[in-house]
Design an enzyme around this catalytic site. Structure first.
Site, PDB file in Angstrom:
ATOM      1  N   GLY A  44     -36.681  24.525 -15.716  1.00 57.71           N
ATOM      2  CA  GLY A  44     -37.168  25.860 -15.405  1.00 57.71           C
ATOM      3  C   GLY A  44     -38.331  25.891 -14.441  1.00 57.71           C
ATOM      4  N   SER A  45     -39.271  24.962 -14.578  1.00 53.61           N
ATOM      5  CA  SER A  45     -40.443  24.974 -13.709  1.00 53.61           C
ATOM      6  C   SER A  45     -40.055  24.720 -12.256  1.00 53.61           C
ATOM      7  CB  SER A  45     -41.471  23.932 -14.175  1.00 53.61           C
ATOM      8  OG  SER A  45     -42.037  24.315 -15.410  1.00 53.61           O
ATOM      9  N   ASN A  78     -41.811  34.226 -23.081  1.00 50.70           N
ATOM     10  CA  ASN A  78     -41.733  33.004 -23.864  1.00 50.70           C
ATOM     11  C   ASN A  78     -42.634  33.018 -25.093  1.00 50.70           C
ATOM     12  OD1 ASN A  78     -43.560  32.864 -21.452  1.00 50.70           O
ATOM     13  ND2 ASN A  78     -44.372  31.120 -22.588  1.00 50.70           N
ATOM     14  N   GLN A  98     -36.090  31.654 -21.302  1.00 52.42           N
ATOM     15  CA  GLN A  98     -36.039  31.951 -22.734  1.00 52.42           C
ATOM     16  C   GLN A  98     -34.839  32.797 -23.123  1.00 52.42           C
ATOM     17  OE1 GLN A  98     -37.875  30.852 -25.255  1.00 52.42           O
ATOM     18  NE2 GLN A  98     -39.306  29.665 -24.015  1.00 52.42           N
ATOM     19  N   SER A 146     -33.089  26.740 -18.090  1.00 51.68           N
ATOM     20  CA  SER A 146     -33.359  25.355 -18.481  1.00 51.68           C
ATOM     21  C   SER A 146     -32.532  24.996 -19.700  1.00 51.68           C
ATOM     22  CB  SER A 146     -34.846  25.173 -18.790  1.00 51.68           C
ATOM     23  OG  SER A 146     -35.161  23.816 -18.999  1.00 51.68           O
ATOM     24  N   HIS A 199     -32.727  22.741 -22.128  1.00 53.22           N
ATOM     25  CA  HIS A 199     -33.259  22.355 -23.443  1.00 53.22           C
ATOM     26  C   HIS A 199     -33.659  23.546 -24.303  1.00 53.22           C
ATOM     27  CE1 HIS A 199     -37.774  22.764 -23.046  1.00 53.22           C
ATOM     28  NE2 HIS A 199     -37.414  22.913 -21.787  1.00 53.22           N
ATOM     29  N   THR A 250     -30.653  12.293  -6.237  1.00 58.10           N
ATOM     30  CA  THR A 250     -29.410  11.925  -6.916  1.00 58.10           C
ATOM     31  C   THR A 250     -29.206  12.786  -8.156  1.00 58.10           C
ATOM     32  OG1 THR A 250     -29.615   9.654  -6.132  1.00 58.10           O
ATOM     33  CG2 THR A 250     -28.166  10.031  -8.019  1.00 58.10           C
ATOM     34  N   CYS A 257     -46.489  24.739 -23.132  1.00 61.18           N
ATOM     35  CA  CYS A 257     -47.079  24.237 -21.890  1.00 61.18           C
ATOM     36  C   CYS A 257     -48.589  24.398 -21.868  1.00 61.18           C
ATOM     37  CB  CYS A 257     -46.470  24.961 -20.693  1.00 61.18           C
ATOM     38  SG  CYS A 257     -44.662  24.837 -20.632  1.00 61.18           S
TER      39      CYS A 257
END
Length: 393
Positions: free
Chosen positions: A72-73, A153, A181, A201, A203, A239, A326
């Site tokens: 996400g970042s 979030n 989120q 994201s 995760h 990659t 974070c």
């Protein structure tokens, strides 16, 4: 000792066994570089292509509008920095976002400010919602980019993105949303929302860490953030993380398929917890009760420190948070809670719980059982609580 209760799914989720099973062959058997020309790379190439199709299908996008990133970042940074630089060449140097965005957005626009861009932070008010009329009032002739998160979030409020994007598009501005989120927890369709770019994201919905995606609507061309090779159709060098990308594709597909079953359960757990926790004196819910992520609880308990609350909950086997993972090392109160108007002393006593599909009613009841006595214990030691009581006498 009670078994551990994990109630911090907004920080990260467990990796689904089904997702891991899909990923494993690309860590062991099909480990070839998908950019290579020999036939050994065919399987990784096809796996990346299939994952791109899976993500696009869930978002209502085209596969060639999906670009894989490290999370996400990076997606937020690419969307904002890349688009800002592209728009600067057209004389568009004004950016609008909200005061309670994730730091991946706020710190990015701060960096752009140092490069000469003008930034306006929209207020979010007590209920944690951005108002379309205030976005309209903030638009200027040189406004080129607007970024408003789909779901916060910390307090879980779901923004009126469709209406906000329509306001921005009517002005000719590019609209980005940080949906990290939201994706996997509520329906997200880029065509219905009308957004130009969207970050996600893996995760956050039982996929692997270190992989995400940026949706970029066809015809929108942000400048390149990472230079190097010709991966991602020449737009994002490096990659490909094949196993992670495969995991992202599988996780988002499973999350979308199970959403109608899981979301009502999470809303029931969320509302049950909030209704009972409000019996604790001088407690409050942060954010809108209706326009809210299904599993999000964010509350403040006056007269205590959130860090102490988390440590005592941890001793009872409960994993919780006081805000974004974070910024968990910071002693400052949450910028999100300050943005909705809470005073520092109240914002310091915050608790965020984010329930997941593994959370049970028994878990919620156990947390409630422990929460009240812990708050009472902390208040008994708190000079701030003593002052609050004296002021109310």
């Amino acid at each position: 000792m009670h078994p551990m209760i994990y109630a911090d799914n907004a920080a990260t989720t467990s990796l689904s066994p089904a997702v891991l099973e899909k990923m494993t062959p690309y860590l062991t058997q099909y480990y070839g570089n998908p950019s290579s020309l020999y036939s050994f790379s065919d399987a990784p190439q096809k796996a990346v292509a299939r994952a791109r199709e899976q993500v696009a299908a869930v978002l209502g996008a085209q596969p060639n509008e999906i670009y894989f990133t490290s999370g996400g970042s990076e997606s937020d940074n690419w969307a904002l920095k890349g688009m800002a630089q592209a728009l600067r060449r057209k004389g568009k140097t004004h950016i609008i976002t909200s005061a309670f965005e994730h730091h991946a957005v706020l710190h990015t626009v701060n960096a752009l400010q140092k490069q000469g861009f003008a930034v306006t932070l929209l207020p979010v008010h007590e209920n944690g919602l951005v108002r379309p009329d205030e976005l309209a009032a903030a638009l200027r002739e040189d406004t080129g980019l607007v970024s408003i998160m789909l779901a916060n979030n910390e307090i879980g409020t779901i923004q009126p993105i469709k209406e906000l994007a329509a306001v921005a598009k009517a002005h000719g501005a590019v609209f980005h949303t940080d949906a990290v989120q939201a994706v996997g927890h509520i329906p997200v369709n880029v065509a219905e929302l009308g957004v130009d770019m969207l970050s996600l994201s893996a995760h956050k919905f039982h996929g692997p860490k270190g992989v995400g995606a940026l949706y970029v609507r066809r015809g929108v061309v942000p400048d390149i953030l990472i230079d190097g090779g010709a991966q991602e159709r020449g737009r994002r060098a490096g990659t490909e993380n094949v196993a992670g990308i495969v995991g992202l594709g599988e996780a988002i597909t499973l999350a979308a398929a199970n959403m109608d079953q899981i979301a009502p359960k999470l809303r029931e757990l969320r509302d049950y917890f909030i209704d009972h926790a409000l019996s604790i004196p001088r407690s409050r819910v942060n954010g809108d009760r209706v326009h809210r992520l299904p599993g999000n609880v964010n509350m403040c308990f006056e007269g205590i420190e959130g860090e102490s609350l988390l440590l005592l909950l941890d001793l009872q086997g409960i994993c919780a948070s006081s805000g974004s993972a974070c910024t968990s090392g910071s002693l400052d109160p949450s910028h999100v809670l300050l943005a909705i108007g809470l005073p520092h002393e109240v914002a310091h006593g915050s608790l965020r719980l984010s329930f997941g599909d593994e959370t049970t009613m028994e878990d919620v009841q156990y947390i409630l059982e422990k929460l009240g006595p812990i708050v009472e214990r902390l208040r008994a030691m708190s000079p701030l609580w003593e002052r609050i009581q004296n002021e109310n006498r």
